[in-house]
Design an enzyme around this catalytic site. Structure first.
Site, short mmCIF file in Angstrom:
data_model
loop_
_atom_site.label_atom_id
_atom_site.label_comp_id
_atom_site.label_asym_id
_atom_site.label_seq_id
_atom_site.Cartn_x
_atom_site.Cartn_y
_atom_site.Cartn_z
N PRO A 17 0.86 -1.11 0.10
CA PRO A 17 0.09 -0.06 0.08
C PRO A 17 0.93 1.38 0.01
CG PRO A 17 -0.14 -0.94 2.03
CD PRO A 17 0.70 -1.97 1.35
N MET A 18 0.60 2.21 -0.88
CA MET A 18 1.17 3.31 -0.83
C MET A 18 0.37 4.63 -0.87
SD MET A 18 4.77 2.84 -2.88
CE MET A 18 3.98 1.75 -4.22
N ALA A 19 0.17 5.41 0.02
CA ALA A 19 -0.85 6.48 0.06
C ALA A 19 -0.39 7.50 -1.10
CB ALA A 19 -0.82 7.23 1.40
N GLN A 72 -6.33 -1.67 3.23
CA GLN A 72 -5.62 -1.26 4.57
C GLN A 72 -6.45 -0.04 5.20
OE1 GLN A 72 -2.25 1.00 4.67
NE2 GLN A 72 -1.35 -1.01 5.78
N CYS A 102 2.70 2.50 10.05
CA CYS A 102 2.89 3.75 9.33
C CYS A 102 3.45 4.90 10.36
CB CYS A 102 1.65 4.68 8.98
SG CYS A 102 1.79 6.13 8.28
N LYS A 141 -0.10 -5.23 8.97
CA LYS A 141 1.38 -4.70 8.41
C LYS A 141 2.03 -3.80 9.39
CE LYS A 141 3.28 -2.52 4.46
NZ LYS A 141 3.70 -0.99 4.87
N ASN A 202 9.02 -7.35 3.37
CA ASN A 202 8.87 -6.05 2.87
C ASN A 202 10.17 -5.13 3.13
OD1 ASN A 202 7.23 -2.75 3.40
ND2 ASN A 202 7.81 -3.66 1.28
N GLY A 203 10.57 -4.40 2.21
CA GLY A 203 11.49 -3.47 2.20
C GLY A 203 12.79 -3.53 1.44
N ARG A 227 8.14 1.06 -3.38
CA ARG A 227 8.53 1.98 -4.53
C ARG A 227 9.27 1.44 -5.76
NH1 ARG A 227 12.42 4.00 0.17
NH2 ARG A 227 12.42 1.56 0.56
C1 LIG Z 1 4.73 7.18 -1.22
C2 LIG Z 1 4.37 6.01 -0.26
C3 LIG Z 1 3.34 5.85 0.69
C4 LIG Z 1 3.08 4.89 1.42
N1 LIG Z 1 1.92 4.60 1.99
C5 LIG Z 1 1.94 3.59 2.90
C6 LIG Z 1 0.54 3.14 3.44
O1 LIG Z 1 -0.37 3.82 2.85
N2 LIG Z 1 0.38 2.03 4.20
C7 LIG Z 1 1.41 1.29 4.62
O2 LIG Z 1 1.36 0.26 5.36
N3 LIG Z 1 2.77 1.52 4.05
C8 LIG Z 1 2.68 2.71 3.25
N4 LIG Z 1 3.91 2.97 2.52
C9 LIG Z 1 4.91 1.84 3.00
C10 LIG Z 1 5.36 1.03 1.72
O3 LIG Z 1 3.89 0.10 1.58
C11 LIG Z 1 6.22 0.05 1.98
O4 LIG Z 1 6.32 -0.74 3.33
C12 LIG Z 1 7.84 0.80 2.06
O5 LIG Z 1 7.82 1.79 1.20
C13 LIG Z 1 9.06 -0.14 2.07
O6 LIG Z 1 9.05 -1.21 0.88
P1 LIG Z 1 9.51 -0.62 -0.45
O7 LIG Z 1 11.18 -0.58 -0.18
O8 LIG Z 1 9.30 -1.98 -1.50
O9 LIG Z 1 9.08 0.71 -1.10
C14 LIG Z 1 4.18 4.12 1.83
C15 LIG Z 1 5.42 4.18 1.26
C16 LIG Z 1 5.54 5.14 0.32
C17 LIG Z 1 6.84 5.49 -0.40
#
Ligand SMILES: Cc1cc2nc3c(=O)[nH]c(=O)nc-3n(C[C@H](O)[C@H](O)[C@H](O)COP(=O)(O)O)c2cc1C
Length: 366
Positions: A17-19, A72, A102, A141, A202-203, A227
């Site tokens: 999820p990404m806001a 979520q 978050c 999460k 994740n990460g 990302r």
């Molecule tokens: C722009 C943005 C918005 C995000 N919004 C949420 C969200 O709404 N809920 C959530 O659990 N994580 C959110 N995250 C975190 C991501 O879901 C993820 O856990 C984090 O980016 C690490 O994973 P990655 O390295 O693959 O990016 C957000 C991350 C980014 C960059």
């Protein structure tokens, strides 16, 4: 196949999820490209949802083609969270996820998101209330903990399992870290060893090969990607090909152009001018990372004021890049694909312009 409660996923790879990013348009794009098991909506405030805030309700619309889809929710009040969960179930989501990771101040101050890792008894009450209200698969999460001194993901993981959660996803950083440093995958392995329910890691997935590397190194059942899916929306399809032992599909510049233009047109047709403009600007920045001349385009679009000008600029940009590809290589240039000091490997003009995974990662430094 990944099984989360009653939900069977063809692929263990999940759009995190990404806001502001994983809206219906982006989810649809990712789903259409393939290779993704589950897509997740941007997080939804249980307060706003249960108070009937129109914008929140609009955010929750989705197309059948996106499914399987997880929604979520976040919040601090067990009653509101369970009310919100019921709405999520009623509108037909395949799974529901509770956000306990978050690190944004706005969410933390409301004692939701990662703040719940600092109050496990409230976390338990929320999980219990939601679990007792919905039948669809429930996931949580979270992160490693609030900070280095309060790393309690194993306690939270056990709590989730005891309360009937069907799977957990962990971003292997603390809330204090936000996105700095490196995700510690060894702790995902610890979580996997501790729990019997599915654990999703994740990460810091950057390349298609990273999906399998994380699964091998940690034993996790699935992988969430955030990302990297924006800079390379094909990453799930590529990782899934690797998982199946197939060749990783390469992405041409034409395909990339078509995807960007399709996404932006969708936004322009469906959203109000200001919203569309804002989203297009955000995505243009992310989508063009790693593209030859991408930086030039990103600088240029700073001064653009309308959606139509934006689309023209993006189309012009690709026209130019594609035209450059057809020119004979300059004197002294090396054969495409072989790195050289004169022309770095991340600028693959000339060879059919396939954007290979290594280009994607190289581009991030641009
Ligand atoms: C722009 C943005 C918005 C995000 N919004 C949420 C969200 O709404 N809920 C959530 O659990 N994580 C959110 N995250 C975190 C991501 O879901 C993820 O856990 C984090 O980016 C690490 O994973 P990655 O390295 O693959 O990016 C957000 C991350 C980014 C960059």
């Amino acid at each position: 196949m990944l099984k989360i409660g009653s939900l069977c996923l063809d692929s263990p790879f999940v759009l995190s999820p990404m806001a502001g990013v994983t809206d219906r348009y982006f989810r649809r794009i990712i789903r259409d490209l393939g290779g993704v098991g589950l897509v997740t909506m941007e997080f939804i405030s249980s307060e706003s949802l249960t108070r009937g805030v129109e914008r929140t309700i609009n955010m929750m619309s989705f197309a059948l083609e996106e499914r399987p889809l997880s929604i979520q929710i976040y919040g601090k009040d067990p009653v509101r969270m369970s009310d919100a969960a019921q709405i999520v179930e009623e509108i037909g989501a395949d799974a529901i996820d509770i956000n306990m990771g978050c690190p944004a101040n706005k969410v933390l101050k409301g004692c939701a998101g990662a703040a719940l890792m600092g109050d496990l008894s409230l976390a338990r009450n929320i999980v219990r209330a939601v679990r007792s209200r919905v039948k669809i698969p429930l996931t949580v999460k979270f992160r490693l903990g609030l900070d280095d001194h309060r790393v309690n993901f194993l306690d939270l993981g056990r709590l989730c399992q005891d309360e009937g959660v069907n799977g957990v996803a962990m971003h292997a950083r603390t809330a204090r870290q936000m996105y700095s440093g490196q995700a510690d995958w060894s702790l995902i392995a610890d979580l996997k060893r501790t729990l019997d329910i599915p654990v999703l890691g994740n990460g810091d997935i950057r390349e298609p090969a990273d999906f399998l590397r994380m699964m091998e190194q940690t034993g996790c059942d699935g992988v969430l990607v955030g990302r990297a899916a924006v800079t390379n929306p094909w990453i799930f399809k590529q990782a899934d090909a690797l998982r199946r032992g197939e060749l990783v599909p390469r992405v041409t510049l034409e395909e990339r152009r078509d995807l960007i233009v399709r996404h932006f047109r969708l936004l322009a047709e469906s959203e109000e001018e200001m919203t569309a403009f804002h989203k297009i600007r955000t995505f243009a920045g992310r989508y063009t990372h790693g593209l030859p001349g991408g930086k030039r385009l990103r600088q240029k679009i700073q001064s653009i004021k309308s959606v139509s000008d934006f689309l023209l600029e993006v189309e012009d940009f690709f026209e130019q890049v594609l035209a450059e590809q057809t020119l004979p290589p300059p004197a002294g240039a090396v054969v495409p694909g072989r790195p050289s000091a004169a022309r770095p490997a991340e600028h693959p003009h000339g060879d059919g312009a396939a954007l290979c995974p290594s280009l994607e990662s190289a581009g991030r430094a641009e």
